[in-house]
Each structure stands twice: as C-alpha cells, then as structure tokens.
Design an enzyme around this catalytic site. Sequence first.
Site, PDB file in Angstrom:
ATOM      1  N   ASP A  83      -0.274  -5.941   9.141  1.00 11.15           N
ATOM      2  CA  ASP A  83      -1.365  -5.078   9.863  1.00 11.15           C
ATOM      3  C   ASP A  83      -0.813  -5.483  11.100  1.00 11.15           C
ATOM      4  O   ASP A  83      -0.990  -6.751  11.557  1.00 11.15           O
ATOM      5  CB  ASP A  83      -2.639  -5.660   9.158  1.00 11.15           C
ATOM      6  CG  ASP A  83      -3.108  -4.815   7.884  1.00 11.15           C
ATOM      7  OD1 ASP A  83      -2.276  -3.970   7.636  1.00 11.15           O
ATOM      8  OD2 ASP A  83      -4.083  -5.075   7.568  1.00 11.15           O
ATOM      9  N   GLU A 138       0.983  -1.275   0.080  1.00 11.77           N
ATOM     10  CA  GLU A 138      -0.081   0.020   0.034  1.00 11.77           C
ATOM     11  C   GLU A 138       0.781   1.167   0.109  1.00 11.77           C
ATOM     12  O   GLU A 138       0.459   2.327   0.317  1.00 11.77           O
ATOM     13  CB  GLU A 138      -0.970   0.068   1.249  1.00 11.77           C
ATOM     14  CG  GLU A 138      -1.921  -1.051   0.915  1.00 11.77           C
ATOM     15  CD  GLU A 138      -2.574  -1.531   2.374  1.00 11.77           C
ATOM     16  OE1 GLU A 138      -3.740  -2.350   2.120  1.00 11.77           O
ATOM     17  OE2 GLU A 138      -2.352  -1.030   3.544  1.00 11.77           O
TER      18      GLU A 138
END
Length: 591
Positions: free
Chosen positions: A362, A338
């Site tokens: 994450d 990302e």
Amino acid sequence: MKKYPKIGIRPTIDGRQGGVRESLEEKTMNLAKAVAELISNNLKNGDGSPVECIIADNTIGRVAESAACAEKFEREGVGSTITVTSCWCYGAETMDMNPHYPKAVWGFNGTERPGAVYLAAVLAGHAQKGLPAFGIYGRDVQDLDDNTIPEDVAEKILRFARAAQAVATMRGKSYLSMGSVSMGIAGSIVNPDFFQEYLGMRNESIDLTEIIRRMEEGIYDHEEYAKAMAWTEKYCKVNEGEDFKNRPEKRKKREQKDADWEFVVKMMIIMRDLMTGNPKLKEMGFKEEALGHNAIAAGFQGQRQWTDFYPNGDYPEALLNTSFDWNGIREAFVVATENDACNGVAMLFGHLLTNRAQIFSDVRTYWSPEAVKRVTGKELTGLAANGIIHLINSGATTLDGSGQSLDAEGNPVMKEPWNLTDADVENCLKATTWYPADRDYFRGGGFSSNFLSKGGMPVTMMRLNLIKGLGPVLQIAEGWTVEIDPEIHQKLNMRTDPTWPTTWFVPRLCDKSAFKDVYSVMNNWGANHGAISYGHIGQDLITLASMLRIPVCMHNVDENEIFRPTAWNAFGMDKEGADYRACTTYGPIYK
C-alpha cells in the site's frame, strides 16, 4: 532448466558480390558475435541461465537471406532481434519484418563503410512501415578493424536486450486470478483485453473453493507438506509474534493457531501448483491438476469472502514472492495481494528486468516533516528530511524486502537468487515476525509477516494504471529506502498496523511537477498500491513500456538517459507528449 526465448542477431551486409561483400563478411560476422557474447555474458534469465543468442547462419545481403534468417529464428524460438552492420545494406530487403519482435539496429560508426547511413535508412523504413526499431549509434568513430563494442553502445544494447527479453518472456504466459474482485479495488477488476493485446498473455481464473477442494481431497504433495511444516516450525512458527492486536475474546487458542499454520502451508503449496503445475500430482493420479495454469504471475483475492472465513493469504503470498522456501533458494514468484492485477503487472515488469523479488505495498501515508514533529516531537533527518512515504502491506510482502541480505561491503540489498547465501536466507527469516492476524479485519485468522526494511537501498516504485479512453499508463518513482529514528518509527507505526511490514520510502526529487516534493509524489500516485523493485530501474522500465506501447505518465529519470524507438523522435520534441502520441499511433503489439 526452463525454456526461455532467445535473442536473434542479424548481421546485415552490402549484397554486391565481386569484392564489396567479400571484404565485409568477416567484419560483419565478428560484430554479430561480439553482440551475442556481450548479451550472454551480462544478462541472465530468471533461473540464472545466460540469455541465449542465435546468430543468422550467414550475413544478410538480399531478401532471400532475410527470409531464411526469419525462418531460422522462428524455429529456434527467438523473441526479439538486433541487426548489426558496419556498412551500407539494402534497407527494406534486409530489415526484420516480424511485427511482434522488439527490434534494434546497431550501425557501426566508422568512416571506411557507411554503417551509419544504413542505420538511418533502415530506421526510416521501420518508421514508414509502422515497425518501430531502436537505433544504436556510437558517439565516437571506430577503426574498421576494431570489433570492440564501445561503452555507450554496450549500454544501449543491454538495455534493449533486457527489456526485449521481458517482452518475449511474457508472451504466451498467463495471469492467474485466484478469486475475483477484492473489496471493489479497480486494479483487481482484471481486464483481459489489456493482457491479450498489450502483453500477449492469457487470463486464467479459479474460484477459491479450488484451494479447499485440493486440501480436503489431498491433492498436494504430502511428502513436500511434511518437509514444509518442519521448515516452517523451525524458521517461521518459532518467530510467531504476540497476539496483541486482538481482544481476548477474539484470540485463537493454541491448537487453533497450530491448525492455521498447517492450513497456510498447504495454501502455499496449492497456490504454487495452481500457477505452474507439479509433476508429482501426475504420479498421484491427478493428471489435470498437475498441469497448472502456465502462470508467470498471479493474484489472490483474499478479502473479504476468504478472509472472513479462512486464514488469510499473507503467509503463502509473502513466501511465494520470496526468493526461497523449504525447497531452498529459487526464483521468486509474482503474486499480487487482493488480486490487484495492475500492480501484479508492475511487479512482473520489475521482476523480469531485474530477476529479483518484488515488494507489493500500500502507498499508505505521506508524513511531512511538520506532521512528524507534531506527532513525535522529533525531526526527520538525512534523506528523510523532506518527508517520507509509508509503504506497508497486510503481511504479504516478500521477505527479501527486509534488506537483510548484504553485499560484499555490508550494504543491504535484494539479490538475484543465484547470489543469495544461506546466511542471507537465515537473516531474512530471523528479521521476520509472524503476528496472528488482526481478526477485526481478517476474521478467519492467519499470520502476517512483519519486518522493517533496512534503509539505504536504491529502489524504484512503479504502478500500471488503466485509464478509460486512454488505456494503460505507467508511473515510475526512483528513490531509496530510509531508516528513521526508532522512536519516530515506533510512534508512526503504531498509528497504522504494527503487525504488518514497513518500508519507509523517499523518492528522488527533481524539477518535474510530480517530483517537486515528496508530497507531490504521493499526491500524483494513481492508485492505492505500488510495486517496488530493488535498484534504480526507471530507464529500463521506460524502454520496456515503449516496446509495449504503454506511455509513461510520471517519472523522475533524466531525460538524456531515456531510450525509446527512433520513430518516437517524429512525434515532437517534448518526450512525454511524443511518447503518448507514438503509443496511440502504433497501438498494442498484439491487437
């Protein structure tokens, strides 16, 4: 072999001719040689080559000799310096004045000559001139004819050298943004001022259409592509998982999945070429594309525009971040999912300090013992008894993170590439399933890597955050990967995305407020992502951060083990507060 910066060793001496200097020449130069040997025998660059040291042509007693040494170091590509002495020297005349070099001074602890007095004097000069230096002083007195390096001194020299080499290696390199901001994630709003002023790095950027252009115009090594596809068929495609996440109407047909495999393999080749260039492209007539972007780290936006239309970047990201591919074992790249550049920088820190692949995840969920018991009917035990943090990423995690590489005792590890074996590589590949991407999220398809990290690995989770009005800060949490009851894992994993790789993490708790329990670590984490490095490297990260003038806002490292420039002592006795004040006072290196 790549070209790496070198560490300059500066043997300083009392300049008084007629007996004093002559009596110290051999001793001082022997100390310099011992330091150089210590570093080159213990530290390696990313390609496995020893960190090279350059010693001044002669001892440094007066300012003209300092200048000659500085000129030589510039010519030889030195990126940091260590000054060594066993005696009194003339502080401001013999000190390293280069504002960009991380610098340390070892003052020999002996009684015949006052090396410690010079150390104190020159460190005062460094503080007064705003050129912070690390002071190294052995705990125990040594005899004048003893040229060995005590263990406590060696530890500090190596800690300094490891971090200093990281600083110098970053300088002049690029961070390549492939795409732009992903889903409004603040970390992917790349801040060029931070990269330029704190790291000495450039920011490069390409639109993702460049990847498609190179695919459609054949701007990649076609021979390598054939080799890559054969390897992928043998080791990855054979482990393609069941397409259970997608509803029947969203499942791709076999020929579409086959085309996706070809697509993602080309993606990886092209993304690597964009980062570092490829001389093969020059042979093909693509001289500009052959250059690359001189990128030491990169990020891939992916979501949403790319992944809504094309296969996702999980396969190329996962393998680029891994210590091997179809060309064999190699140094891992640093590629942030990302395009989270803040996490990419943390990954880069970890990679440069350890030479190992880095996990991007994450920081997804804190599971309390009570919540686990409620959901599964079972209790967490062992290291996991106080709760666990679920680290999970969208299939783009390094395969090294599976923990399938083993040390001599059979323990799971993440190795430097030169220590990896063919068996390690095959074990990592066998442990990885490539599930078809969930097309509710990744409409264009693709394949997500899936594995469960082995427990028992010491790891350090870290994160760089940018704070308006403050600047960059670093978070550090040392801990371990843990294995939990398979039934507990199955139930917890099915509540997220079971096609993605999972690492169960437990931080080491202590009496600091952010580490009083596992929940507090999760609650104090500054962003949605974390970079995870093998080993407890918090001490090295703190040393590196101080060189870069980045304060550490959260860590669970023993304060007695913290090694920062001596000038930090002048900013108060509270180490965290002193760190903030010193970093604010000195500011970024390259501003």
